[in-house]
Write a protein that holds these residues in place. Structure first.
Motif, PDB file in Angstrom:
ATOM      1  N   ALA A 282       0.822  -1.215   0.000  1.00  0.00           N
ATOM      2  CA  ALA A 282       0.000   0.000   0.000  1.00  0.00           C
ATOM      3  C   ALA A 282       0.849   1.255   0.000  1.00  0.00           C
ATOM      4  O   ALA A 282       0.456   2.272  -0.572  1.00  0.00           O
ATOM      5  CB  ALA A 282      -0.939  -0.005   1.212  1.00  0.00           C
ATOM      6  N   ILE A 283       2.009   1.199   0.623  1.00  0.00           N
ATOM      7  CA  ILE A 283       2.859   2.386   0.699  1.00  0.00           C
ATOM      8  C   ILE A 283       3.356   2.822  -0.678  1.00  0.00           C
ATOM      9  O   ILE A 283       3.713   3.982  -0.892  1.00  0.00           O
ATOM     10  CB  ILE A 283       4.048   2.157   1.671  1.00  0.00           C
ATOM     11  CG1 ILE A 283       4.658   3.496   2.097  1.00  0.00           C
ATOM     12  CG2 ILE A 283       5.088   1.220   1.068  1.00  0.00           C
ATOM     13  CD1 ILE A 283       5.646   3.379   3.238  1.00  0.00           C
ATOM     14  N   GLU A 284       3.357   1.913  -1.642  1.00  0.00           N
ATOM     15  CA  GLU A 284       3.809   2.252  -2.990  1.00  0.00           C
ATOM     16  C   GLU A 284       2.931   3.319  -3.639  1.00  0.00           C
ATOM     17  O   GLU A 284       3.401   4.074  -4.499  1.00  0.00           O
ATOM     18  CB  GLU A 284       3.834   1.004  -3.866  1.00  0.00           C
ATOM     19  CG  GLU A 284       4.904   0.000  -3.491  1.00  0.00           C
ATOM     20  CD  GLU A 284       4.915  -1.195  -4.428  1.00  0.00           C
ATOM     21  OE1 GLU A 284       5.681  -1.162  -5.409  1.00  0.00           O
ATOM     22  OE2 GLU A 284       4.135  -2.149  -4.204  1.00  0.00           O
ATOM     23  N   HIS A 285       1.659   3.398  -3.254  1.00  0.00           N
ATOM     24  CA  HIS A 285       0.770   4.403  -3.828  1.00  0.00           C
ATOM     25  C   HIS A 285       1.261   5.815  -3.541  1.00  0.00           C
ATOM     26  O   HIS A 285       0.983   6.740  -4.305  1.00  0.00           O
ATOM     27  CB  HIS A 285      -0.650   4.231  -3.272  1.00  0.00           C
ATOM     28  CG  HIS A 285      -1.336   2.980  -3.732  1.00  0.00           C
ATOM     29  ND1 HIS A 285      -2.011   2.887  -4.921  1.00  0.00           N
ATOM     30  CD2 HIS A 285      -1.440   1.757  -3.144  1.00  0.00           C
ATOM     31  CE1 HIS A 285      -2.520   1.671  -5.059  1.00  0.00           C
ATOM     32  NE2 HIS A 285      -2.180   0.965  -3.990  1.00  0.00           N
ATOM     33  N   SER A 286       1.976   5.982  -2.433  1.00  0.00           N
ATOM     34  CA  SER A 286       2.443   7.311  -2.025  1.00  0.00           C
ATOM     35  C   SER A 286       3.802   7.658  -2.590  1.00  0.00           C
ATOM     36  O   SER A 286       4.259   8.798  -2.479  1.00  0.00           O
ATOM     37  CB  SER A 286       2.499   7.402  -0.502  1.00  0.00           C
ATOM     38  OG  SER A 286       3.507   6.535   0.012  1.00  0.00           O
ATOM     39  N   GLY A 287       4.492   6.672  -3.174  1.00  0.00           N
ATOM     40  CA  GLY A 287       5.836   6.914  -3.675  1.00  0.00           C
ATOM     41  C   GLY A 287       6.894   6.972  -2.595  1.00  0.00           C
ATOM     42  O   GLY A 287       8.031   7.351  -2.853  1.00  0.00           O
ATOM     43  N   VAL A 288       6.524   6.585  -1.369  1.00  0.00           N
ATOM     44  CA  VAL A 288       7.442   6.643  -0.231  1.00  0.00           C
ATOM     45  C   VAL A 288       8.117   5.288  -0.028  1.00  0.00           C
ATOM     46  O   VAL A 288       7.450   4.242  -0.075  1.00  0.00           O
ATOM     47  CB  VAL A 288       6.683   7.053   1.051  1.00  0.00           C
ATOM     48  CG1 VAL A 288       7.549   6.847   2.287  1.00  0.00           C
ATOM     49  CG2 VAL A 288       6.245   8.502   0.941  1.00  0.00           C
ATOM     50  N   ALA A 289       9.416   5.292   0.208  1.00  0.00           N
ATOM     51  CA  ALA A 289      10.158   4.069   0.494  1.00  0.00           C
ATOM     52  C   ALA A 289      10.355   3.939   1.998  1.00  0.00           C
ATOM     53  O   ALA A 289      10.966   4.809   2.621  1.00  0.00           O
ATOM     54  CB  ALA A 289      11.509   4.095  -0.208  1.00  0.00           C
ATOM     55  N   PRO A 290       9.842   2.870   2.624  1.00  0.00           N
ATOM     56  CA  PRO A 290      10.061   2.665   4.059  1.00  0.00           C
ATOM     57  C   PRO A 290      11.445   2.086   4.317  1.00  0.00           C
ATOM     58  O   PRO A 290      12.165   1.711   3.382  1.00  0.00           O
ATOM     59  CB  PRO A 290       8.969   1.657   4.421  1.00  0.00           C
ATOM     60  CG  PRO A 290       8.827   0.837   3.171  1.00  0.00           C
ATOM     61  CD  PRO A 290       9.052   1.790   2.017  1.00  0.00           C
ATOM     62  N   ASP A 291      11.808   2.007   5.573  1.00  0.00           N
ATOM     63  CA  ASP A 291      13.049   1.348   5.971  1.00  0.00           C
ATOM     64  C   ASP A 291      12.802  -0.107   6.360  1.00  0.00           C
ATOM     65  O   ASP A 291      13.682  -0.958   6.185  1.00  0.00           O
ATOM     66  CB  ASP A 291      13.678   2.086   7.155  1.00  0.00           C
ATOM     67  CG  ASP A 291      14.012   3.517   6.810  1.00  0.00           C
ATOM     68  OD1 ASP A 291      14.841   3.723   5.909  1.00  0.00           O
ATOM     69  OD2 ASP A 291      13.422   4.431   7.424  1.00  0.00           O
ATOM     70  N   ILE A 292      11.616  -0.363   6.899  1.00  0.00           N
ATOM     71  CA  ILE A 292      11.236  -1.695   7.364  1.00  0.00           C
ATOM     72  C   ILE A 292       9.797  -1.947   6.930  1.00  0.00           C
ATOM     73  O   ILE A 292       8.965  -1.039   6.963  1.00  0.00           O
ATOM     74  CB  ILE A 292      11.337  -1.814   8.904  1.00  0.00           C
ATOM     75  CG1 ILE A 292      12.776  -1.538   9.371  1.00  0.00           C
ATOM     76  CG2 ILE A 292      10.868  -3.173   9.386  1.00  0.00           C
ATOM     77  CD1 ILE A 292      12.936  -1.511  10.894  1.00  0.00           C
ATOM     78  N   VAL A 293       9.495  -3.189   6.521  1.00  0.00           N
ATOM     79  CA  VAL A 293       8.133  -3.587   6.173  1.00  0.00           C
ATOM     80  C   VAL A 293       7.764  -4.822   6.983  1.00  0.00           C
ATOM     81  O   VAL A 293       8.531  -5.793   7.035  1.00  0.00           O
ATOM     82  CB  VAL A 293       7.996  -3.894   4.669  1.00  0.00           C
ATOM     83  CG1 VAL A 293       6.578  -4.341   4.342  1.00  0.00           C
ATOM     84  CG2 VAL A 293       8.374  -2.693   3.823  1.00  0.00           C
TER      85      VAL A 293
END
Length: 464
Positions: A282-293
């Motif tokens: 879901a975070i891909e929709h925002s274009g944001v890269a997390p550090d941990i999933v």
């Protein structure tokens, strides 16, 4: 409405009043023997499942738009997943990846690394559940940063083990009488626009930015030194909290804050991941890269598997720091690999297309139904908020529960979430006929509750 032929093929098949005699007996025995901490919305006693359908012990067939709380991503007993489980069960059931090696640990890690929402290289930890994935993320964040504090959000659900529970802030009963919980957790407001502002898109964006900037402009300047914060834990779409979608601008602002202060951004994708939103994460929709999933639920189609994925340099702890006897057992990994095959071939794309088709119909419901306050979601993760009055937006939990109960009586399995919302989270293999039937049933149930409330209000007025 659907034709008789389509209803016969894709719709529920009920053969009597629910619950049936066998179901009643099992529910009574369950009440006697099983922990009362479990939450059950209605007396559905499952016997077998195939695809989109679940059959109960009395032979009733239900259309499943709950998917075992968004778990059976490929449907019930998908033949490819079943075959993978059977093959692996005949080969090796357990050896423990904590103490020994086996190839599928690496194979699945390579597959997941290829679809990760952040640049590689990556490392992986295997557990048994979403809560375990969160516990791993919590420990590794503290270990890697050598900081003790974390930030989470009101409305969040991260699990019920003590560390995950300390991050959870969804319902008071989940925390009641379990204190003291883990110290060092600060909760802040989630950008729940329907409950936070009444304006249009511009006001919602301003509200979302305000929620994010509160962390930096208020929290970091008063009670929480930023250099002591290890991580921010965020569900890109809150699950238990009401299927609330975090605006892209909010996620982007969180990323900026984390980068500025050396804080890790942890995406809890336990419910929203594995293709449910029409993208892998879901975070891909925002274009944001997390550090941990953190992932679990739909990643293995019902087999117990929780995974914590990090940028490789973050998972720098030493042997013995963390482990799990059963985590990543060979059967669960075999199921996950087969699940990924199905999702990549058809499930993720179908979630995007079918989800938009459903939303196209649902967007009209607030205008047609006075008790539907808001409709939101991405892909096949859709929330419908039930209210007593659209002007006041007053919560209507009992009305929501009544709708869920009426849907069960008509052969549709759905669940509530948040204070007053309904969640639609079918398997990602659902087709347009099944979606249309489910929405027909759900709309009928909403109309019935509206009628019931009009009658109740009329009686109350007459009494006065």
């Amino acid at each position: 409405m659907q034709s008789t032929e389509i209803l016969s093929k894709f719709g529920p098949k009920l053969n009597g009043t629910l619950p049936g005699p066998k179901a009643k007996h099992i529910v009574e025995e369950d009440d006697r023997l099983i922990s009362p901490s479990y939450t059950r919305s209605y007396p559905m006693v499952a016997k077998r499942g195939r695809g989109m359908r679940v059959e109960d012990v009395d032979g009733n067939e239900f259309l499943d738009f709950a998917a075992g709380i968004a778990v059976t991503s490929t449907g019930h007993c998908h033949p490819e997943v079943v075959a993978a489980i059977q093959r692996q069960a005949a080969e090796l059931i357990h050896i423990s990846g904590t103490d020994f090696y086996y190839e599928s640990l690496v194979t699945l890690a390579e597959r997941l690394s290829a679809v990760a929402p952040m640049p590689g290289p990556h490392r992986f930890y295997y557990g048994n559940s979403g809560a375990e994935a969160v516990e791993c993320a919590l420990k590794i964040a503290r270990y890697h940063t050598q900081r003790q504090n974390v930030i989470a959000f009101f409305g969040a659900f991260h699990g019920r083990t003590m560390g995950a529970l300390s991050l959870t802030a969804s319902k008071p009963q989940q925390r009641r009488r379990f204190s003291p919980l883990m110290p060092g957790v600060t909760h802040v407001r989630y950008p729940y626009a329907y409950r936070g502002c009444s304006g249009g898109p511009q006001e919602e964006e301003k509200f979302a930015l305000g929620c994010a900037r509160y962390i930096e402009e208020k929290l970091f300047k008063t009670t929480l030194p930023p250099e002591e914060v290890a991580a921010i834990f965020i569900e890109p779409i809150q699950g238990e909290g009401g299927y609330v979608v975090a605006p892209d601008i909010f996620m982007q602002e969180l990323r900026r804050i984390c980068d500025k202060y050396g804080i890790l951004l942890v995406a809890d994708e336990v419910q929203s991941g594995a293709g449910r939103t029409g993208k892998w994460w879901a975070i891909e929709h925002s274009g944001v890269a997390p550090d941990i999933v953190c992932m679990a639920k739909g990643i293995a189609s019902g087999m117990p598997l929780g995974i914590c994925m990090t940028r490789a340099e973050i998972m720098d702890w030493k042997p013995g720091s963390h482990a799990s006897t059963f985590g990543g057992n060979p059967i669960s990994i075999a199921a996950a690999l087969a699940t990924m095959d199905v999702l990549e071939r058809e499930g993720i794309a179908n979630a995007a297309v079918l989800g938009e088709q459903m939303m196209n119909r649902l967007r009209a419901w607030p205008a047609r139904h006075s008790i539907v306050g808001d409709v939101r979601g991405r892909g096949l993760m859709i929330g419908i908020e039930i209210v007593k009055d659209q002007a006041s937006r007053e919560v209507a939990g009992p009305w929501r529960d009544r709708i869920v109960e009426l849907a069960f009586e008509r052969g549709l399995l759905i669940l509530g979430c948040g204070e007053t919302s309904i969640r639609l989270a079918p398997p990602l293999i659902a087709n347009e006929h099944e979606a249309a039937i489910a929405l027909d049933i759900l709309e009928e149930c909403i109309s019935l509750v509206e009628t019931e409330q009009l009658a109740t209000n009329s009686l109350a007025s007459s009494a006065v």
